[in-house]
Design a protein around this motif. Structure first.
Motif, PDB file in Angstrom:
ATOM      1  N   ILE A  73       0.840  -1.207   0.000  1.00 30.13           N
ATOM      2  CA  ILE A  73       0.000   0.000   0.000  1.00 30.13           C
ATOM      3  C   ILE A  73       0.871   1.251   0.000  1.00 30.13           C
ATOM      4  O   ILE A  73       0.631   2.195  -0.771  1.00 30.13           O
ATOM      5  N   HIS A  94      -6.908  -2.149  -0.051  1.00 34.46           N
ATOM      6  CA  HIS A  94      -7.748  -1.598   1.015  1.00 34.46           C
ATOM      7  C   HIS A  94      -8.931  -2.526   1.283  1.00 34.46           C
ATOM      8  O   HIS A  94      -9.312  -2.734   2.441  1.00 34.46           O
ATOM      9  N   ARG A  95      -9.509  -3.084   0.224  1.00 34.40           N
ATOM     10  CA  ARG A  95     -10.614  -4.031   0.405  1.00 34.40           C
ATOM     11  C   ARG A  95     -10.147  -5.300   1.112  1.00 34.40           C
ATOM     12  O   ARG A  95     -10.813  -5.787   2.018  1.00 34.40           O
ATOM     13  N   LEU A 151     -10.235  -1.963   4.839  1.00 36.06           N
ATOM     14  CA  LEU A 151     -10.037  -0.538   5.107  1.00 36.06           C
ATOM     15  C   LEU A 151     -11.002   0.356   4.330  1.00 36.06           C
ATOM     16  O   LEU A 151     -10.802   1.556   4.254  1.00 36.06           O
ATOM     17  N   THR A 152     -12.026  -0.250   3.736  1.00 30.99           N
ATOM     18  CA  THR A 152     -13.028   0.534   3.013  1.00 30.99           C
ATOM     19  C   THR A 152     -14.271   0.661   3.879  1.00 30.99           C
ATOM     20  O   THR A 152     -14.498  -0.124   4.788  1.00 30.99           O
TER      21      THR A 152
END
Length: 81
Positions: free
Chosen positions: A50, A74-75, A79-80
């Motif tokens: 990331i 992120h998914r 983290l979404t």
């Protein structure tokens, strides 16, 4: 003397990206950072990947592949919203 860069050495690719950034070679830096990010991603080191995709987007804001990979990670990490 420069050391030989192994294709599977994420830290080596990261260092190379940093060198290209300092030298003012953004396209080369993006390439090296992407190689490192892919390797970190394969190793399950998602936070490092990331960070590298974010760095790529700082250098090349319109890089759609980096944006997609960043969103995917992120998914994966939840983290979404």
């Amino acid at each position: 003397m420069a050391r030989k860069l192994e294709p599977t050495d994420a830290r080596g690719w990261l260092a190379l990206g940093d060198e290209h950034t300092k030298r003012g070679a953004p396209a080369d830096a993006v390439h090296a950072y992407r190689e490192a990010a892919v390797l970190y991603q394969r190793e399950g080191m998602y936070l490092k990947a990331i960070a590298l995709y974010k760095q790529i987007l700082v250098i090349a804001p319109s890089d759609s592949d980096a944006a997609k990979q960043l969103a995917d990670l992120h998914r994966v990490l939840g983290l979404t919203e």
